[in-house]
Design an enzyme around this catalytic site. Structure first.
Site, PDB file in Angstrom:
ATOM      1  N   HIS A  54       0.847  -1.193   0.000  1.00 24.68           N
ATOM      2  CA  HIS A  54       0.000   0.000   0.000  1.00 24.68           C
ATOM      3  C   HIS A  54       0.880   1.240   0.000  1.00 24.68           C
ATOM      4  O   HIS A  54       2.095   1.142   0.110  1.00 24.68           O
ATOM      5  CB  HIS A  54      -0.992  -0.003   1.165  1.00 24.68           C
ATOM      6  CG  HIS A  54      -0.381   0.081   2.546  1.00 24.68           C
ATOM      7  ND1 HIS A  54       0.416  -0.914   3.074  1.00 24.68           N
ATOM      8  CD2 HIS A  54      -0.461   1.037   3.505  1.00 24.68           C
ATOM      9  CE1 HIS A  54       0.787  -0.573   4.303  1.00 24.68           C
ATOM     10  NE2 HIS A  54       0.276   0.610   4.586  1.00 24.68           N
ATOM     11  N   HIS A  56       1.346   3.928   1.988  1.00 25.10           N
ATOM     12  CA  HIS A  56       1.818   4.694   3.140  1.00 25.10           C
ATOM     13  C   HIS A  56       3.347   4.845   3.111  1.00 25.10           C
ATOM     14  O   HIS A  56       4.058   3.914   2.739  1.00 25.10           O
ATOM     15  CB  HIS A  56       1.359   4.045   4.448  1.00 25.10           C
ATOM     16  CG  HIS A  56      -0.097   4.300   4.738  1.00 25.10           C
ATOM     17  ND1 HIS A  56      -0.825   3.549   5.642  1.00 25.10           N
ATOM     18  CD2 HIS A  56      -0.953   5.229   4.246  1.00 25.10           C
ATOM     19  CE1 HIS A  56      -2.074   4.011   5.700  1.00 25.10           C
ATOM     20  NE2 HIS A  56      -2.174   5.021   4.850  1.00 25.10           N
ATOM     21  N   ASP A  58       5.668   4.741   5.270  1.00 27.12           N
ATOM     22  CA  ASP A  58       6.530   3.783   5.973  1.00 27.12           C
ATOM     23  C   ASP A  58       6.646   2.457   5.208  1.00 27.12           C
ATOM     24  O   ASP A  58       7.357   1.549   5.646  1.00 27.12           O
ATOM     25  CB  ASP A  58       6.055   3.554   7.419  1.00 27.12           C
ATOM     26  CG  ASP A  58       4.624   3.069   7.516  1.00 27.12           C
ATOM     27  OD1 ASP A  58       3.773   3.560   6.758  1.00 27.12           O
ATOM     28  OD2 ASP A  58       4.350   2.180   8.358  1.00 27.12           O
ATOM     29  N   HIS A  59       5.974   2.366   4.050  1.00 22.23           N
ATOM     30  CA  HIS A  59       6.071   1.159   3.215  1.00 22.23           C
ATOM     31  C   HIS A  59       6.685   1.435   1.849  1.00 22.23           C
ATOM     32  O   HIS A  59       7.244   0.537   1.222  1.00 22.23           O
ATOM     33  CB  HIS A  59       4.694   0.503   3.063  1.00 22.23           C
ATOM     34  CG  HIS A  59       4.131   0.054   4.378  1.00 22.23           C
ATOM     35  ND1 HIS A  59       4.105  -1.260   4.783  1.00 22.23           N
ATOM     36  CD2 HIS A  59       3.636   0.782   5.414  1.00 22.23           C
ATOM     37  CE1 HIS A  59       3.602  -1.327   6.005  1.00 22.23           C
ATOM     38  NE2 HIS A  59       3.308  -0.102   6.412  1.00 22.23           N
ATOM     39  N   HIS A 115      -7.589  -0.926   5.401  1.00 27.33           N
ATOM     40  CA  HIS A 115      -6.541  -0.019   5.893  1.00 27.33           C
ATOM     41  C   HIS A 115      -6.364   1.128   4.889  1.00 27.33           C
ATOM     42  O   HIS A 115      -6.366   2.305   5.261  1.00 27.33           O
ATOM     43  CB  HIS A 115      -5.248  -0.817   6.065  1.00 27.33           C
ATOM     44  CG  HIS A 115      -4.079  -0.022   6.549  1.00 27.33           C
ATOM     45  ND1 HIS A 115      -4.000   0.526   7.805  1.00 27.33           N
ATOM     46  CD2 HIS A 115      -2.918   0.311   5.940  1.00 27.33           C
ATOM     47  CE1 HIS A 115      -2.840   1.163   7.952  1.00 27.33           C
ATOM     48  NE2 HIS A 115      -2.167   1.051   6.822  1.00 27.33           N
ATOM     49  N   ASP A 134      -0.158  -3.892   6.039  1.00 23.77           N
ATOM     50  CA  ASP A 134      -0.858  -3.442   7.244  1.00 23.77           C
ATOM     51  C   ASP A 134      -2.305  -3.926   7.288  1.00 23.77           C
ATOM     52  O   ASP A 134      -3.142  -3.329   7.963  1.00 23.77           O
ATOM     53  CB  ASP A 134      -0.833  -1.907   7.341  1.00 23.77           C
ATOM     54  CG  ASP A 134       0.544  -1.379   7.678  1.00 23.77           C
ATOM     55  OD1 ASP A 134       1.468  -2.191   7.875  1.00 23.77           O
ATOM     56  OD2 ASP A 134       0.698  -0.135   7.724  1.00 23.77           O
ATOM     57  N   HIS A 172       4.336  -4.726  10.559  1.00 22.86           N
ATOM     58  CA  HIS A 172       4.798  -4.033  11.776  1.00 22.86           C
ATOM     59  C   HIS A 172       4.959  -4.996  12.940  1.00 22.86           C
ATOM     60  O   HIS A 172       4.174  -5.944  13.087  1.00 22.86           O
ATOM     61  CB  HIS A 172       3.797  -2.945  12.221  1.00 22.86           C
ATOM     62  CG  HIS A 172       3.761  -1.739  11.347  1.00 22.86           C
ATOM     63  ND1 HIS A 172       4.551  -0.636  11.581  1.00 22.86           N
ATOM     64  CD2 HIS A 172       3.043  -1.475  10.236  1.00 22.86           C
ATOM     65  CE1 HIS A 172       4.301   0.283  10.651  1.00 22.86           C
ATOM     66  NE2 HIS A 172       3.387  -0.202   9.816  1.00 22.86           N
TER      67      HIS A 172
HETATM   68 ZN    ZN Z   1       2.642   0.665   8.099  1.00 22.45          ZN
HETATM   69 FE    FE Z   2      -0.088   1.556   6.509  1.00 20.25          FE
END
Ligand code: ZN
Ligand code: FE
Length: 243
Positions: A54, A56, A58-59, A115, A134, A172
């Site tokens: 996805h 985001h 942090d990915h 998400h 996530d 995570h």
């Molecule tokens: Zn994440």
């Molecule tokens: Fe995420």
């Protein structure tokens, strides 16, 4: 095929998926580039692709730096994220049931909105592995940023239907706090207490708790175990009949 877990940022996991016949690899969810480039060098593999679960940061936060170093990478993500231009460097937009391949390693795409609307998992049926980002965590699931609970329920159902031995590589390290919540919701389930002890031991040794398995999630994850509102209604009606 082998998987190398690559910790990124504070508590993210990226995963290097290596085709051992060709020495080429895909990286799932590179939140940042340096630890990924270190792992690529340490493992002696050639990075060929980025698989994004996805959009985001942090990915996908490592995409630009990885592409700067390796401009020919294939970058795979859901078509919804292509439409919103929010996966840097995307070259291949996919949807549910599409197949992507890293040489001999095949991955089926499972669309699991909730998400985010473009959230996907990469399922490797020949290798009993799924990369869930996530959407599905050990003993938990992602927050509903873009979808609703009904969407997430359907999405988790798609993942729960995979063979129980399927290894679940999640995004995570939230396992211990997720399990505390699970024990609170279902205190009578012994598998949850066993999982708490196991996770504490692993974290105590400085090891990640990833991967889980679909079977373990069916036994411990309150969001996978939850019945839908409809099912609960049916059970309640059935109970009334027998009362
Ligand atoms: Zn994440
Ligand atoms: Fe995420």
């Amino acid at each position: 095929m082998r998987v190398v877990t690559v910790p990124c940022l504070a508590d993210n996991y990226a995963y290097l998926v290596v085709d051992e016949d060709t020495g080429r690899a895909a990286i799932v969810d590179p939140g940042e580039a340096p630890p990924v480039l270190d792992a690529v060098a340490r493992e002696g593999v050639t990075l060929a692709a980025i698989w994004a679960t996805h959009h985001h940061p942090d990915h996908v936060g490592g995409n630009r730096d990885l592409l700067a170093a390796l401009p020919d990478l294939e970058v795979v993500g859901h078509r919804h994220d292509q439409a919103h231009a929010r996966i840097p460097g995307l070259t291949r937009a996919v949807d549910h049931d599409d197949e992507v391949a890293l040489d001999g390693v095949r991955a089926r795409i499972i669309h699991n909105p909730g998400h985010t609307l473009g959230a996907i998992s990469f399922w490797l049926p020949d290798h009993a592995a799924v990369f869930t980002g996530d959407t599905l965590f050990a003993a938990g699931c992602g927050r509903l940023f873009e979808g609703d609970a009904a969407m997430m329920f359907t999405s988790l159902g798609r993942l729960a239907a995979l063979p129980p031995e399927t290894r679940v590589f999640f995004g995570h390290e939230y396992t211990e706090s997720n399990l505390r919540f699970a024990a609170h919701t279902e205190p009578e389930v012994a598998a949850i207490h066993a999982a708490i002890a196991d996770a504490a031991a692993r974290r105590g040794r400085g090891e990640p708790t990833t991967p889980s398995t679909i079977g373990a999630e069916l036994a411990t994850n309150p969001f996978v175990r939850a019945a839908s509102a409809d099912q609960l209604g049916e059970r309640r009606r059935a109970k009334d009949v027998f009362r």
